[in-house]
Design an enzyme around this catalytic site. Structure first.
Site, PDB file in Angstrom:
ATOM      1  N   GLU A  14      30.050 -29.095  26.899  1.00 27.45           N
ATOM      2  CA  GLU A  14      30.250 -27.661  27.127  1.00 27.45           C
ATOM      3  C   GLU A  14      29.483 -27.251  28.369  1.00 27.45           C
ATOM      4  O   GLU A  14      28.343 -27.652  28.555  1.00 27.45           O
ATOM      5  CB  GLU A  14      29.704 -26.787  25.984  1.00 27.45           C
ATOM      6  CG  GLU A  14      30.437 -26.792  24.687  1.00 27.45           C
ATOM      7  CD  GLU A  14      29.766 -25.855  23.677  1.00 27.45           C
ATOM      8  OE1 GLU A  14      29.092 -24.881  24.081  1.00 27.45           O
ATOM      9  OE2 GLU A  14      29.912 -26.115  22.473  1.00 27.45           O
TER      10      GLU A  14
ATOM     11  N   GLU B  18      25.290 -29.110  18.064  1.00 27.34           N
ATOM     12  CA  GLU B  18      24.046 -28.378  18.263  1.00 27.34           C
ATOM     13  C   GLU B  18      23.220 -28.231  16.978  1.00 27.34           C
ATOM     14  O   GLU B  18      22.696 -27.163  16.671  1.00 27.34           O
ATOM     15  CB  GLU B  18      24.315 -26.999  18.889  1.00 27.34           C
ATOM     16  CG  GLU B  18      24.892 -27.085  20.285  1.00 27.34           C
ATOM     17  CD  GLU B  18      24.961 -25.734  20.989  1.00 27.34           C
ATOM     18  OE1 GLU B  18      24.793 -24.690  20.308  1.00 27.34           O
ATOM     19  OE2 GLU B  18      25.200 -25.712  22.206  1.00 27.34           O
TER      20      GLU B  18
END
Length: 328
Positions: free
Chosen positions: A234, A88
């Site tokens: 995720e 991220e």
């Protein structure tokens, strides 16, 4: 590691085995975890922490040492499937955005070491992005990445095409629902909508997960760079800690997600969606409060939810994450 009451690595492997969980994600190369994974048969996403990116990008010898210490020292008794080089990383608007310049060079250096060992077909090297890099996502077929991240992301996509690898993407309908109550209903977010909610040409969407993931698929396709497969690295739903974070919603979302991913998305209906659940355990030292409650298991190793992962439900693609140490 973000809990002071979590089981030891060997005990975690036993929990995986007893619950028929066959894949794992580690956010850094925790040596105790890697040792415990030896000969377990569990396939692994191994993370390169964001804090390591600069060193691996600027020094190819550091990349060789990292791969030797954390990959080759355990391969093949640890079935490393993917290496996630950073998690991220956002090139603008973040306190660590300066790290973004190192993501692609780190991917390249790690990939070249893996390729030199002849393992590039068995171990795929990539990075994990989040949905904040998307700009326009409606209509879904016209989805695109934000203009201010294209100079960062396009070369990465190009390299993934060259290396024949995939893009890891973290997909959380929970956050989209919580932040956009006016336009997103709870049933659409947790797979319980009885009808199509969004129609995009030939594709109809009854759930937000498919819509978000297909927006990523379309955004990649619309770059014109080439085809890249997407793995959901995720997804989860918290059971407490903020608006919409309830036990019932979390159980419904997770149970339905596990059932759903074998069918793929409308734009990728021919293949199952490889999906990793976040997270294995509730973690009492993670912040903000919401982040403590994503676990599928309590720290005492008891299941939080009633559903299971047995093969009778056709869940050979079920995956889970165990964040022994996370930089997010």
């Amino acid at each position: 590691m973000l809990g002071n009451n979590l089981p030891a690595a060997k005990e975690v492997i036993d929990v995986y085995r007893s619950n028929n969980i066959k894949r794992m994600r580690l956010y850094d190369p925790n040596q105790a975890a890697l040792q415990a994974l030896r000969n377990s048969g569990i396939e692994l996403i191994l993370g390169v922490p964001n804090s390591d990116l600069q060193g691996l990008a600027t020094n190819s010898n550091s990349a060789r040492q990292w791969v030797q210490r954390n990959v080759l020292s355990f391969w093949p008794s640890v079935k490393i499937k993917y290496i996630a080089v950073g998690n991220e990383v956002r090139p603008v608007g973040d306190s660590i955005s300066w790290i973004a310049q190192y993501v692609l060079p780190a991917i390249q250096n790690v990939y070249q070491v893996i390729r030199a060992q002849g393992l590039h077909d068995q171990i795929k090297v990539s990075t994990a992005i989040d949905m904040s890099l998307l700009g326009n996502s409606f209509p879904l077929s016209q989805a695109s990445f934000r203009a201010d991240v294209r100079s960062y992301l396009d070369p990465i996509i190009g390299y993934l095409v060259y290396a024949g690898t995939l893009l890891l993407t973290n997909v959380y309908p929970y956050f989209s629902y919580k932040d956009n109550l006016r336009d997103i209903s709870l049933p659409y977010a947790i797979f319980t909508s009885p009808n199509v909610v969004v129609q995009d040409g030939q594709y109809g969407y009854q759930n937000l997960f498919d819509a978000m993931l297909d927006a990523v698929h379309a955004a990649i396709d619309n770059t014109g760079i080439g085809f890249v497969e997407v793995v959901v690295s995720e997804s989860g739903w918290p059971s407490s800690g903020d608006f919409g974070a309830t036990y019932d919603s979390a159980q419904i979302y997770l149970d339905n997600l596990i059932r759903h991913v074998n069918r793929g998305t409308p734009r990728r209906s021919w293949k199952s969606t490889e999906t990793y659940l976040f997270a294995m355990f509730d973690k009492n030292q993670k912040n903000p409060e919401l982040e403590k409650y994503f676990g599928l298991f309590f720290p005492n190793k008891q299941k939080k939810y009633s559903f299971g992962f047995d093969a009778e439900r056709g869940l050979e693609f079920f995956n889970a994450t165990i964040p022994l140490k996370s930089d997010i």
